[in-house]
Design a protein around this motif. Structure first.
Motif, PDB file in Angstrom:
ATOM      1  N   GLU A 237       0.764  -1.306  -0.140  1.00 59.97           N
ATOM      2  CA  GLU A 237       0.050  -0.115   0.122  1.00 59.97           C
ATOM      3  C   GLU A 237       0.944   1.407   0.107  1.00 59.97           C
ATOM      4  N   ALA A 238       2.105   1.401   0.950  1.00 60.22           N
ATOM      5  CA  ALA A 238       2.820   2.435   1.014  1.00 60.22           C
ATOM      6  C   ALA A 238       3.495   2.424  -0.500  1.00 60.22           C
ATOM      7  N   ASN A 239       3.894   1.534  -1.265  1.00 61.68           N
ATOM      8  CA  ASN A 239       4.534   1.693  -2.468  1.00 61.68           C
ATOM      9  C   ASN A 239       3.586   2.122  -3.617  1.00 61.68           C
ATOM     10  N   PHE A 240       2.383   1.497  -3.451  1.00 64.28           N
ATOM     11  CA  PHE A 240       1.418   1.921  -4.462  1.00 64.28           C
ATOM     12  C   PHE A 240       1.082   3.563  -4.226  1.00 64.28           C
ATOM     13  N   ASN A 241       0.863   3.936  -3.054  1.00 66.67           N
ATOM     14  CA  ASN A 241       0.547   5.323  -3.044  1.00 66.67           C
ATOM     15  C   ASN A 241       1.756   6.103  -3.218  1.00 66.67           C
ATOM     16  N   GLN A 242       3.013   5.945  -2.856  1.00 67.91           N
ATOM     17  CA  GLN A 242       3.950   6.613  -3.385  1.00 67.91           C
ATOM     18  C   GLN A 242       4.253   7.009  -4.774  1.00 67.91           C
ATOM     19  N   ILE A 243       3.809   5.741  -5.490  1.00 71.88           N
ATOM     20  CA  ILE A 243       4.105   5.778  -7.003  1.00 71.88           C
ATOM     21  C   ILE A 243       3.036   6.793  -7.514  1.00 71.88           C
ATOM     22  N   ILE A 244       1.726   6.584  -7.026  1.00 74.50           N
ATOM     23  CA  ILE A 244       0.715   7.358  -7.325  1.00 74.50           C
ATOM     24  C   ILE A 244       0.950   8.882  -7.132  1.00 74.50           C
ATOM     25  N   ARG A 245       1.566   9.208  -5.954  1.00 75.58           N
ATOM     26  CA  ARG A 245       2.044  10.659  -5.726  1.00 75.58           C
ATOM     27  C   ARG A 245       2.960  11.263  -6.704  1.00 75.58           C
ATOM     28  N   SER A 246       3.746  10.274  -6.854  1.00 74.70           N
ATOM     29  CA  SER A 246       5.163  10.651  -7.952  1.00 74.70           C
ATOM     30  C   SER A 246       4.769  10.963  -9.221  1.00 74.70           C
ATOM     31  N   PHE A 247       3.779  10.416  -9.812  1.00 74.53           N
ATOM     32  CA  PHE A 247       3.586  10.729 -11.195  1.00 74.53           C
ATOM     33  C   PHE A 247       3.239  11.979 -11.601  1.00 74.53           C
ATOM     34  N   GLY A 248       3.289  12.344 -12.733  1.00 73.44           N
ATOM     35  CA  GLY A 248       3.391  13.876 -13.142  1.00 73.44           C
ATOM     36  C   GLY A 248       1.732  14.131 -13.282  1.00 73.44           C
ATOM     37  N   GLN A 249       1.650  15.469 -13.615  1.00 73.44           N
ATOM     38  CA  GLN A 249       0.223  15.905 -13.630  1.00 73.44           C
ATOM     39  C   GLN A 249      -0.651  15.559 -14.851  1.00 73.44           C
ATOM     40  N   ASN A 250      -0.170  15.025 -16.065  1.00 72.32           N
ATOM     41  CA  ASN A 250      -0.734  14.751 -17.188  1.00 72.32           C
ATOM     42  C   ASN A 250      -1.699  13.395 -17.096  1.00 72.32           C
ATOM     43  N   ILE A 251      -1.622  12.590 -16.162  1.00 77.88           N
ATOM     44  CA  ILE A 251      -2.491  11.748 -15.909  1.00 77.88           C
ATOM     45  C   ILE A 251      -3.318  11.796 -14.495  1.00 77.88           C
ATOM     46  N   THR A 252      -3.527  13.187 -14.293  1.00 79.26           N
ATOM     47  CA  THR A 252      -4.150  13.306 -12.916  1.00 79.26           C
ATOM     48  C   THR A 252      -5.563  12.618 -12.684  1.00 79.26           C
ATOM     49  N   SER A 253      -6.306  12.647 -13.741  1.00 78.42           N
ATOM     50  CA  SER A 253      -7.788  12.076 -13.649  1.00 78.42           C
ATOM     51  C   SER A 253      -7.787  10.500 -13.423  1.00 78.42           C
ATOM     52  N   LEU A 254      -6.491   9.910 -14.057  1.00 78.18           N
ATOM     53  CA  LEU A 254      -6.714   8.486 -13.840  1.00 78.18           C
ATOM     54  C   LEU A 254      -6.199   8.197 -12.515  1.00 78.18           C
ATOM     55  N   HIS A 255      -5.061   8.796 -11.917  1.00 86.09           N
ATOM     56  CA  HIS A 255      -4.801   8.833 -10.625  1.00 86.09           C
ATOM     57  C   HIS A 255      -5.868   9.018  -9.542  1.00 86.09           C
ATOM     58  N   ALA A 256      -6.850   9.753  -9.773  1.00 90.27           N
ATOM     59  CA  ALA A 256      -7.951   9.951  -8.974  1.00 90.27           C
ATOM     60  C   ALA A 256      -8.875   8.827  -9.100  1.00 90.27           C
ATOM     61  N   ALA A 257      -9.135   8.323 -10.357  1.00 89.42           N
ATOM     62  CA  ALA A 257      -9.910   7.179 -10.404  1.00 89.42           C
ATOM     63  C   ALA A 257      -9.449   5.992  -9.751  1.00 89.42           C
ATOM     64  N   ILE A 258      -8.168   5.649  -9.919  1.00 90.08           N
ATOM     65  CA  ILE A 258      -7.815   4.543  -9.029  1.00 90.08           C
ATOM     66  C   ILE A 258      -7.871   4.792  -7.556  1.00 90.08           C
ATOM     67  N   LYS A 259      -7.593   6.149  -6.860  1.00 87.44           N
ATOM     68  CA  LYS A 259      -7.507   6.360  -5.727  1.00 87.44           C
ATOM     69  C   LYS A 259      -8.950   5.933  -5.217  1.00 87.44           C
ATOM     70  N   ASP A 260     -10.059   6.410  -5.998  1.00 85.24           N
ATOM     71  CA  ASP A 260     -11.569   6.527  -5.537  1.00 85.24           C
ATOM     72  C   ASP A 260     -11.866   5.034  -5.571  1.00 85.24           C
ATOM     73  N   ILE A 261     -11.342   4.307  -6.458  1.00 84.38           N
ATOM     74  CA  ILE A 261     -11.698   2.739  -6.589  1.00 84.38           C
ATOM     75  C   ILE A 261     -11.204   2.099  -5.140  1.00 84.38           C
ATOM     76  N   VAL A 262     -10.044   2.280  -4.998  1.00 80.96           N
ATOM     77  CA  VAL A 262      -9.192   1.563  -4.056  1.00 80.96           C
ATOM     78  C   VAL A 262      -9.853   2.084  -2.579  1.00 80.96           C
ATOM     79  N   THR A 263     -10.133   3.274  -2.546  1.00 77.76           N
ATOM     80  CA  THR A 263     -10.708   3.739  -1.277  1.00 77.76           C
ATOM     81  C   THR A 263     -12.111   3.172  -1.196  1.00 77.76           C
ATOM     82  N   LEU A 264     -12.962   2.776  -2.037  1.00 76.16           N
ATOM     83  CA  LEU A 264     -14.140   2.345  -2.101  1.00 76.16           C
ATOM     84  C   LEU A 264     -14.063   0.715  -1.752  1.00 76.16           C
TER      85      LEU A 264
END
Length: 526
Positions: A237-264
């Motif tokens: 989980e820590a690795n997953f979240n750190q990779i998500i945070r370190s991605f650039g801004q060009n796929i932010t919407s994808l990050h948000a979608a993945i985060k929402d799915i994992v949160t649910l």
């Protein structure tokens, strides 16, 4: 570095100050008795993997060149060169000269996944090998260990496996976390593929090896500075979240979608984490390796070499997905579960490209001098273009590269380098400065909280020293300050332009620059 009238800029990643300070310790040491912590004078040097600093310290000592330029101009580049030489050794010993060239290409010229324009520097092989430089040295040494192991499995000559184990153990002196995470695969691999063991012997030896591993992990719990090894999916989980945070801004919407799915549905993390971690770590190298593996199943590739990447991937999966983050006071959460990934990336990459190069060598029109030269030229230009920003082009680089300090502090550091005695102790008015001054001056601090300790709980002794300094600075008379400094063992004190206490007017600095002042406080040196 760049020096102008008021500011000095240090361009490399700030870890270089740490490396320079360690090189300086050994370069100026006369023996074990004077090896002390530069950030806490008088305290013994803490347990750490210092092996990679020794050659640089020797060069600094013999040449008279100070530690910082040695760290930037020798220590870091040599680590990278050694990984290339080790790649050649492992690739050529298993796949011939073309395999060696392919292996070298994979880890010196091929851009890693951080250059795929997604902005994810957290899994950049080249970034971590040029920042955590000991990892480059350890990777090279571990590659040599595997080269000897493959020679043992081919010849059954005991001397090769003895040398392999020696090299594997030697890697601990250069990057202990890589040794802890990946060296134990070596004996397990040897047991599985050694032809001289029956199936029953293999099962017995595997059981014994795993029992030894369990005991070793338990013993590590009693070593204060050792990384912690605890089975848990919290590391994934820590690795997953750190990779998500370190991605650039060009796929932010994808990050948000993945985060929402994992949160649910947290259970979705079980599926997403392995996929994201492996794809971000290996990029296109992994599907290429899978393709080469399938092709090689029908070929004449020796079984140990054929299944080598499978074992490496399994080892990496255990480390990155099934271990909890490190909670040792030494290092950060990701010391084991992430920063050691440079070894599996190195191993998988050289395996894939050594095999590809060996396959292509059968097609003479593709491997003639002209096409080979053109390929090397294009690869080199690509590597130069990508490599020039390998540290500064990360999403988390801001504040970590191109760091500046006042020209005044820099000048004082140079003055101390030239005028201080070997066992002198320095104290900056501000305890919370990074290690630039230590790297420049080479003088131990009475107490200093380096960047990697700011978020960690301080010991009682550290708090006591910080309080000592605060009380010293608030005294009314200069004579009391000198007497107090003598008791504490502080020889030099740096005051900033904002320091206002009255005793300062009673003394004259021995050196000043750009508003910063240096005072000699130990009356035995007056």
């Amino acid at each position: 570095m760049s020096i102008d009238e008021h500011i000095v800029t240090f361009h490399p990643w700030y870890d270089l100050y740490f490396h320079a300070s360690k090189i300086d310790i050994f370069a100026n040491s006369t023996g074990m008795n004077d090896l002390s912590d530069q950030f806490h004078s008088g305290r013994p040097l803490p347990l750490y993997h210092y092996g990679s600093y020794m050659a640089s310290a020797l060069i600094s000592n013999l040449s008279g060149v100070t530690a910082y330029p040695i760290a930037a101009g020798w220590y870091a580049p040599v680590g990278f060169i050694l990984t290339g030489l080790a790649a050649w050794t492992l690739g050529s010993s298993t796949m011939g000269s073309y395999g060696g060239l392919g292996a070298v290409f994979a880890v010196t010229l091929l851009p890693d996944p951080s250059f795929y324009k997604l902005g994810n520097g957290w899994t950049s092989y080249y970034f971590f090998q040029t920042v955590g430089i000991g990892g480059a040295y350890a990777t090279a040494i571990l590659a040599l260990a595997w080269a000897f192991l493959f020679r043992f499995l081919e010849s059954s000559k005991i001397r090769y496996i003895v040398v392999a184990f020696i090299f594997a153990g030697f890697s601990a002196l250069f990057k202990s976390t890589i040794f802890v995470a990946y060296s134990f695969l070596l004996p397990l691999f040897a047991i599985v593929f050694f032809k001289g063991f029956s199936k029953h012997q293999k099962l017995l030896y595997l059981f014994c090896a795993l029992a030894i591993l369990a005991v070793a992990v338990e013993v590590l719990e009693y070593v204060p500075t050792a990384p912690t090894l605890t089975l848990s999916t919290s590391g994934a989980e820590a690795n997953f979240n750190q990779i998500i945070r370190s991605f650039g801004q060009n796929i932010t919407s994808l990050h948000a979608a993945i985060k929402d799915i994992v949160t649910l549905s947290p259970s979705v993390l079980v599926m997403f984490a392995p996929l994201l971690i492996t794809s971000a770590t290996y990029g296109l190298v992994l599907p290429l390796a899978a393709f080469v593996f399938i092709i090689s199943l029908r070929g004449n590739v020796a079984k140990p070499w054929l299944y080598f990447p499978i074992f490496i991937l399994l080892n990496h999966a255990i480390v990155s997905l099934l271990l909890a983050p490190n909670i040792s006071p030494r290092g950060d959460l990701f010391e084991i579960i992430h920063k050691t990934f440079v070894w599996p990336y190195f191993a998988i990459s050289i395996w894939a490209f050594a095999n590809v190069a060996n396959i292509l060598s059968e097609f003479r029109t593709l491997t003639n001098k002209l096409t080979t030269s053109a390929f090397i030229l294009v690869s080199s230009i690509t590597a130069l273009y990508c490599g020039k920003n390998v540290q500064s082009n990360m999403s988390f680089s801001k504040g970590n590269v191109n760091r500046t300090i006042s020209r005044g502090l820099y000048d004082i550091g140079v003055y101390l380098r030239e005028r201080s005695n070997k066992n002198d102790v320095l104290q900056n008015e501000n305890n919370y400065y990074d290690m630039e001054l230590t790297a420049i001056s080479g003088v131990d601090s009475y107490i200093l909280t380096p960047y990697y300790r700011v978020s960690q709980k301080r010991s009682e002794e550290e708090n006591e020293r910080i309080n000592d300094v605060e009380k010293l600075l608030k005294l009314d008379k200069s004579t009391d300050v000198i007497a107090g400094a003598t008791v504490l063992g502080i020889d030099w004190l740096i005051l900033s332009p904002s320091f206002k206490f009255g005793w300062k007017s009673e003394m004259s600095p021995v050196y000043s620059s750009n508003g910063y002042e240096l005072y000699l406080l130990n009356d035995s040196q007056q």
